[in-house]
Design an enzyme around this catalytic site. Structure first.
Site, mmCIF file in Angstrom:
data_model
loop_
_atom_site.group_PDB
_atom_site.id
_atom_site.type_symbol
_atom_site.label_atom_id
_atom_site.label_comp_id
_atom_site.label_asym_id
_atom_site.label_seq_id
_atom_site.Cartn_x
_atom_site.Cartn_y
_atom_site.Cartn_z
ATOM 1 N N GLY A 209 0.839 -1.202 0.000
ATOM 2 C CA GLY A 209 0.000 0.000 0.000
ATOM 3 C C GLY A 209 0.875 1.254 0.000
ATOM 4 N N ARG B 215 -1.122 8.736 3.330
ATOM 5 C CA ARG B 215 -1.394 9.661 4.436
ATOM 6 C C ARG B 215 -0.213 9.860 5.387
ATOM 7 N NH1 ARG B 215 -6.664 7.090 6.676
ATOM 8 N NH2 ARG B 215 -5.872 5.303 5.496
ATOM 9 N N LYS C 134 5.912 2.892 4.439
ATOM 10 C CA LYS C 134 5.301 2.959 5.776
ATOM 11 C C LYS C 134 5.902 1.971 6.768
ATOM 12 C CE LYS C 134 0.748 2.094 6.228
ATOM 13 N NZ LYS C 134 -0.656 2.471 5.997
ATOM 14 N N GLY D 259 -4.893 -3.702 -5.156
ATOM 15 C CA GLY D 259 -5.666 -4.166 -4.009
ATOM 16 C C GLY D 259 -5.044 -5.351 -3.289
ATOM 17 N N ASN E 35 -12.986 -6.870 10.532
ATOM 18 C CA ASN E 35 -11.824 -7.638 10.078
ATOM 19 C C ASN E 35 -10.535 -6.924 10.479
ATOM 20 O OD1 ASN E 35 -9.886 -8.992 8.571
ATOM 21 N ND2 ASN E 35 -10.506 -8.055 6.617
ATOM 22 N N ASN F 103 -1.763 4.617 9.808
ATOM 23 C CA ASN F 103 -2.092 5.271 8.549
ATOM 24 C C ASN F 103 -1.505 6.673 8.479
ATOM 25 O OD1 ASN F 103 -3.696 3.209 7.275
ATOM 26 N ND2 ASN F 103 -5.198 3.579 8.871
ATOM 27 N N ALA G 27 41.309 18.706 37.312
ATOM 28 C CA ALA G 27 40.216 19.448 36.676
ATOM 29 C C ALA G 27 40.701 20.081 35.383
ATOM 30 C CB ALA G 27 39.688 20.509 37.634
HETATM 31 C C1 UD1 Z 1 -8.328 -3.834 4.805
HETATM 32 C C2 UD1 Z 1 -9.434 -4.882 4.667
HETATM 33 C C3 UD1 Z 1 -10.528 -4.590 5.697
HETATM 34 C C4 UD1 Z 1 -9.926 -4.577 7.083
HETATM 35 C C5 UD1 Z 1 -8.746 -3.598 7.163
HETATM 36 C C6 UD1 Z 1 -8.035 -3.750 8.484
HETATM 37 C C7 UD1 Z 1 -9.394 -5.369 2.266
HETATM 38 C C8 UD1 Z 1 -10.083 -5.201 0.977
HETATM 39 N N1 UD1 Z 1 -9.965 -4.794 3.328
HETATM 40 O O1 UD1 Z 1 -8.900 -2.573 4.498
HETATM 41 O O2 UD1 Z 1 -11.512 -5.582 5.628
HETATM 42 O O3 UD1 Z 1 -10.902 -4.225 8.030
HETATM 43 O O4 UD1 Z 1 -7.791 -3.884 6.124
HETATM 44 O O5 UD1 Z 1 -7.023 -2.761 8.602
HETATM 45 O O6 UD1 Z 1 -8.362 -6.033 2.325
HETATM 46 N N2 UD1 Z 1 -1.991 -3.664 0.082
HETATM 47 C C9 UD1 Z 1 -1.093 -4.120 -0.851
HETATM 48 N N3 UD1 Z 1 -1.332 -3.877 -2.163
HETATM 49 C C10 UD1 Z 1 -2.430 -3.202 -2.604
HETATM 50 C C11 UD1 Z 1 -3.350 -2.734 -1.646
HETATM 51 C C12 UD1 Z 1 -3.112 -2.990 -0.301
HETATM 52 O O7 UD1 Z 1 -0.080 -4.718 -0.497
HETATM 53 O O8 UD1 Z 1 -2.580 -3.037 -3.808
HETATM 54 C C13 UD1 Z 1 -1.742 -3.932 1.498
HETATM 55 C C14 UD1 Z 1 -1.602 -2.675 2.314
HETATM 56 O O9 UD1 Z 1 -0.232 -2.286 2.413
HETATM 57 C C15 UD1 Z 1 -2.165 -3.102 3.668
HETATM 58 C C16 UD1 Z 1 -3.154 -4.212 3.325
HETATM 59 O O10 UD1 Z 1 -2.851 -4.639 2.011
HETATM 60 O O11 UD1 Z 1 -1.165 -3.632 4.502
HETATM 61 C C17 UD1 Z 1 -4.601 -3.764 3.394
HETATM 62 O O12 UD1 Z 1 -4.831 -2.783 2.434
HETATM 63 P P1 UD1 Z 1 -5.520 -1.386 2.762
HETATM 64 O O13 UD1 Z 1 -5.641 -0.601 1.526
HETATM 65 O O14 UD1 Z 1 -4.863 -0.764 3.939
HETATM 66 O O15 UD1 Z 1 -6.972 -1.910 3.142
HETATM 67 P P2 UD1 Z 1 -7.993 -1.266 4.148
HETATM 68 O O16 UD1 Z 1 -8.885 -0.342 3.404
HETATM 69 O O17 UD1 Z 1 -7.316 -0.779 5.353
HETATM 70 CA CA CA Z 2 -5.143 -0.150 6.202
#
Ligand code: UD1
Ligand code: CA
Length: 418
Positions: free
Chosen positions: A12, A16, A23, A78, A170, A228, A390
């Site tokens: 991710g 932010r 991160k 994602g 979750n 975040n 000293a």
């Molecule tokens: C995600 C979960 C959500 C959960 C929350 C807990 C999904 C779709 N949703 O939401 O159910 O309650 O975490 O914090 O997973 N990442 C990648 N590659 C990407 C996108 C994300 O490696 O393309 C990683 C991010 O670095 C992160 C994790 O996947 O560590 C979750 O992604 P993030 O975008 O933070 O999902 P949330 O919206 O927080």
């Molecule tokens: Ca997250």
């Protein structure tokens, strides 16, 4: 128990954070966020780890080196796509996988052990870690049937379609049967405006296939705190800091003002030692019993302090050993130094340990007395029971023999004590 490989999702963008650094490399009490996760996995007995990153592979490799295989997710499509990218590293693998987000460093090894054990004993296809929150906004909600079975995860953007308020969410940590997971991922579609593949969609798919879904409830919601923003980073730091201080206090250390005291993880401190306010103690430090540290002391890495020693205000120590009963009470810097037992270091004593190229050692033997404002240019040795006047400047390699008295700039030996 089946073999378990972990996948850390860390690709991710962390937009932010407003940072040039990934991160998971931001530091919490001297240790990168990802190292907390690696330690928790290790603590849970999981040694095979794949980390998915979007950029900064080299930066990450510098920090985590051989502890994890690093996979690049080319386009950030994602969490589902991130897991697919990790699939490359899992060809021919028949064990289970544990998936965890890289930005939740408070999920500890006890929890990981628990979810892995539940997954194994229940024989489920997927086991998810959930938590109940007063305010579930922003998290994926757990939808259950009337008899409590997990049906699916509803992500934030669809959550408002559901009228009843679901407060079980979750955490982002799961165990999966590897084959079931990758088969389900093939069926996950691009979900939202951002065209992302949601890992969490696999749960509804598995449910529809009649697979068994399990869950473990996290007792302490604090443990799921994710990073975040920089404010979250400070929040997580605060939680960890308080846990460290609590543990020390319960083991018999007095901490006069926990609010202004920072002590890194793994620091060992003996009974009845008192830590006065505004003290910072970094990693790889060991302090004996009945010591007095601070106020305003900074103990940097690689320091060992013997029983009954005193380290007072505005004293900085690094890569230094302090013998028992030694007193270093005011305005001093000692680097790469060995201080013997019952040595007295006068106010304002400084070791010149760095000559512009190398760090050099200073040795001050047992019972020596260093006058105020002395400068000791390393490498140099002050013998047992010697006295430094000293303001003296002891030049490098001008060792002072035992029981001798040296004064002046540069210091010369004026007499040998009996
Ligand atoms: C995600 C979960 C959500 C959960 C929350 C807990 C999904 C779709 N949703 O939401 O159910 O309650 O975490 O914090 O997973 N990442 C990648 N590659 C990407 C996108 C994300 O490696 O393309 C990683 C991010 O670095 C992160 C994790 O996947 O560590 C979750 O992604 P993030 O975008 O933070 O999902 P949330 O919206 O927080
Ligand atoms: Ca997250």
């Amino acid at each position: 128990m089946k073999k378990m490989t972990a996948i850390i999702l860390a690709a991710g963008k962390g937009t932010r954070m407003k940072s040039d650094v990934p991160k998971v490399l931001h530091k919490i009490l001297g240790k990168s966020a990802i190292c907390y996760i690696l330690d928790s996995l290790k603590g849970a007995g999981i040694k095979d780890i794949v980390t998915v990153v979007g950029y900064g592979k080299e930066l990450l490799a510098d920090v985590v080196d051989k502890q994890t295989k690093i996979i690049i997710q080319k386009k950030l499509l994602g969490s589902g796509d991130a897991v697919k990218s990790a699939g490359k590293a899992l060809r021919g693998y028949s064990g289970d996988v544990l998936i965890i987000c890289g930005d939740t460093p408070l999920v500890g090894s006890r929890t990981l052990k628990e979810i892995a054990a539940r997954h194994a004993s229940s024989g489920a296809s997927m086991t998810i870690l959930t938590v109940k929150l007063k305010d579930p906004t922003g998290y994926g909600r757990i939808l259950r049937s009337s008899d409590g079975k997990i049906l699916k995860i509803i992500e934030e953007e669809n959550a408002r379609l559901y009228e009843e308020k679901i407060n079980e969410v979750n955490v982002g940590t799961y165990c999966f049967n590897t084959k079931d997971l990758f088969e389900a991922l093939k069926e996950v579609g691009q979900n939202n405006k951002k065209k992302e593949f949601f890992l969490t969609d696999t749960i509804e798919i598995l449910n529809k296939k009649g697979k068994k879904l399990e869950s473990v409830l996290l007792e302490n919601p604090e443990d799921m705190t994710g990073i975040n923003t920089r404010r979250d980073l400070a929040g997580v730091t605060g939680v960890l800091k308080n846990r460290i201080l609590d543990e020390l206090m319960l083991s018999g250390v007095t901490i006069e003002d926990p609010a202004s005291t920072v002590i890194y993880g793994g620091v060992r401190i003996g009974r009845d030692t008192v830590i006065c306010p505004n003290t910072v103690i970094e990693s790889d430090v060991e302090i004996g019993a009945h010591c007095r540290i601070g106020p305003f002391a900074r103990i940097r890495p690689d320091v060992k302090i013997g029983d009954g020693a005193e380290v007072g205000n505005f004293v900085e120590l690094v890569r230094t050993e302090v013998g028992s009963g030694a007193k270093i009470k005011h305005h001093t810097y000692l680097g790469d130094t060995k201080v013997g037992r019952n040595v007295n270091i006068g106010a304002g004593t400084i070791t010149a340990n760095f000559d512009g190229k190398n760090k050099n050692r200073t040795v001050i033997e047992d019972g020596a007395f260093i006058g105020i404002g002395a400068r000791l240019v390393a490498p140099v040795r002050i013998g047992r029971g010697a006295i430094i006047g000293a303001g003296a400047v002891v030049l490098k390699n001008h060792n002072v023999p035992k029981a001798a008295v040296a004064v002046g700039v540069p210091a010369r030996i004026i007499r040998k004590k009996k």
